[in-house]
Design a protein around this motif. Structure first.
Motif, PDB file in Angstrom:
ATOM      1  N   ASN A 142       0.822  -1.213   0.000  1.00 55.12           N
ATOM      2  CA  ASN A 142       0.000   0.000   0.000  1.00 55.12           C
ATOM      3  C   ASN A 142       0.859   1.268   0.000  1.00 55.12           C
ATOM      4  O   ASN A 142       0.401   2.311  -0.473  1.00 55.12           O
ATOM      5  N   VAL A 154      -8.816  -1.672  -2.272  1.00 55.11           N
ATOM      6  CA  VAL A 154      -8.011  -0.582  -2.838  1.00 55.11           C
ATOM      7  C   VAL A 154      -7.905   0.617  -1.894  1.00 55.11           C
ATOM      8  O   VAL A 154      -8.783   0.869  -1.072  1.00 55.11           O
ATOM      9  N   GLU A 172      -8.556   1.024   3.527  1.00 61.51           N
ATOM     10  CA  GLU A 172      -8.873   0.373   2.252  1.00 61.51           C
ATOM     11  C   GLU A 172     -10.372   0.449   1.964  1.00 61.51           C
ATOM     12  O   GLU A 172     -11.180   0.572   2.878  1.00 61.51           O
ATOM     13  N   ASN A 192      -3.121  -0.053  -7.356  1.00 59.73           N
ATOM     14  CA  ASN A 192      -3.890  -1.019  -6.558  1.00 59.73           C
ATOM     15  C   ASN A 192      -4.050  -2.343  -7.286  1.00 59.73           C
ATOM     16  O   ASN A 192      -4.212  -3.379  -6.659  1.00 59.73           O
TER      17      ASN A 192
END
Ligand SMILES: O=C1C=c2cc(C(=O)O)[nH]c2=CC1=O
Length: 513
Positions: free
Chosen positions: A162, A264, A283, A372
């Protein structure tokens, strides 16, 4: 973006981010590994050369003259030492003393064995779930970075993968101009300029390095996706690689793939842009992907052709004024995909890298979200492979990379946003095997001849044939002539002798009667 040790009120107030490496004699005794000669704390050098006219809000964005808005002192590491505290090695080096050279090979995803595919997918999933050991992300602009009470730094933990997503978002986010004002979108620190290639190269190197450390495997290398197949299917979208299409929803990933479980980051663009906040590590929804499914844009329903890669590698100039997405005859703008593959700028064209993004038609096709989708990694390793091949073939001098007047963030000496410690575009403009310790295992397509070239070759061949025939005929004529000339003295002799004889024959008048 910043080391956890520097996300403190003291570090932010002092502007100094020079963490201790191993402070056996107490805090501050081994800043940048100085006690073992690895590095020292120095002032940050930030690019102050003029940028292009696309950005006109100077003074309003934390990313200007990166990273001076946050820190003005950083570690500078000696020799092959590297990292925010000089505790790691420069790319291409390993070992406790950073004196062992390593060379990793980035391979075609499709060439990986079943076990390698499985190991690789698991490694990516581990990176998605593992908190980054060193780095935290800012969730507020600098103005609000110490929180409402001025004493609570606004940073969050983020996973290794991330962080890769977040850094791309941070580099493309709009400039916030104040509550109630429209944020300014004409700014992009990683696209539409010469830094497109250098920025994404470092972005990948950083993920690769983080995964090597996570796996404790210095030979770990990111594979690539050769997207230039000319096809209308995603050949890596299978359940053993990036995930097949779901049977239940055309724009989702099959549940047999681990990637169907990924969620994502950075979805709430409107909030960030209207509230002046920054994407955090929360997320949201699933990855969306519908390769070749954009019926409204038939042009993006097919992937680039192999020939497109061959053609773009022949564009001789790295970048051309205005060093932007309307540059023509620019290798960078061609491989980025705003020009046609031979280099001619055409606003209607989407080719190579851009076309591969748009083909994915979902999360991977939207710039603030695209990393993502893990396909981003392999799409970009291939783009980087093309860049490296171009560097190898053209062997350019660094002077061709613009020092000034490129869009903001794209000048040669600009520190790439939001990486830490500061690293300039300049440092990524060098062939990878010799300078960065990795290479690509790729077969490059050779260029097919174009119609004009075929016609030119046919005309030249015909002219050569005519010349040969003409020369042959001339030779024959000369040979005949020579042959005639060879015979002529005999005839002349004969003739002369005959004439002599003739002369010696008395004429009737001379005859003696
Ligand atoms: O993620 C990206 C998505 C993109 C879409 C375009 C386009 O040309 O419209 N370009 C992109 C670059 C990206 O990085």
């Amino acid at each position: 973006q910043f080391p956890r040790q520097c996300a403190t009120v003291d570090a932010l107030r002092s502007g100094e981010c020079c963490p201790d490496l191993s402070p056996v004699f107490g805090p501050g005794t081994d800043r940048c590994g100085s006690s073992s000669g690895r590095g020292q704390c120095v002032p940050v050098i930030a690019d102050s050369r003029p940028h292009g006219p696309q950005y006109m809000h100077d003074g309003q964005d934390d990313r200007e003259q990166w990273p001076l808005r946050f820190f003005n002192r950083t570690c500078s590491c000696n020799g092959n030492f590297s990292g925010y505290d000089c505790g790691s090695c420069r790319a291409g080096w390993s070992g406790a003393a950073c004196n062992q050279q390593i060379r990793t090979v980035r391979r075609n995803l499709l060439d990986l064995s079943a076990k390698e595919r499985n190991d690789f997918v698991n490694a990516l999933h581990q990176a998605k779930a593992t908190i980054h050991p060193d780095i935290v992300i800012a969730t507020r602009r600098h103005e609000e970075i110490l929180g409402p009470d001025g004493n609570t730094p606004q940073f969050e933990n983020v996973s290794i993968y991330n962080y890769f997503v977040w850094s791309h978002y941070y580099s493309v986010r709009k400039t916030f101009l104040g509550a109630g004002q429209q944020s300014f979108g004409g700014v992009d620190f990683s696209h539409e300029g010469p830094a497109f290639l250098t920025w994404h190269r470092y972005h990948l190197l950083q993920l690769e390095r983080d995964m090597q450390e996570m796996l404790q495997d210095p030979s770990f290398a990111l594979p690539y996706w050769n997207f230039a197949t000319g096809g209308n299917t995603c050949d890596i979208c299978t359940d053993d690689l990036m995930g097949a299409r779901s049977n239940f929803d055309v724009s989702l990933i099959s549940q047999n793939s681990i990637f169907s479980q990924w969620r994502v980051l950075c979805e709430n663009l409107d909030d960030y842009d209207t509230l002046g906040t920054i994407c955090n590590s929360t997320e949201g929804g699933p990855i969306r992907r519908n390769p070749a499914g954009n019926v409204a844009r038939p042009m993006v329903q097919r992937l680039p052709e192999p020939q497109d890669v061959a053609l773009c590698l022949e564009v001789g100039l790295f970048d051309t004024p205005p060093f932007y997405s309307n540059s023509t005859d620019s290798f960078r703008n061609t491989v980025e995909g705003y020009s046609d593959p031979s280099g001619k700028y055409d606003p209607a064209v989407r080719s190579l890298h851009n076309l591969a993004h748009l083909f994915l038609n979902g999360t991977g096709g939207q710039t603030h979200l695209s990393p993502n989708d893990p396909i981003f990694v392999f799409l970009h390793t291939f783009t980087d492979a093309v860049f490296d091949e171009w560097l190898r073939r053209h062997n350019p001098d660094i002077s061709i990379y613009p020092l000034e007047n490129a869009p903001i963030g794209h000048n040669r000496q600009y520190n790439m946003v939001p990486f830490w410690p500061p690293v300039t575009n300049n440092e990524m403009f060098a062939t990878a095997p010799e300078n960065l310790g990795y290479s690509y295992d790729v077969q490059w397509p050779s260029r097919a001849l174009q119609v004009t070239e075929i016609i030119t070759i046919a005309i030249v061949t015909a002219l050569i044939l005519v010349a040969i025939i003409f020369a042959g005929a001339t030779c024959i004529v000369h040979a005949r002539k020579n042959k005639d000339e060879l015979h002529q003295p005999l005839l002349t002799d004969q003739y002369e002798r005959y004439s002599d004889d003739y002369d010696s024959i008395p004429t009737p008048s001379q005859s003696v009667v």
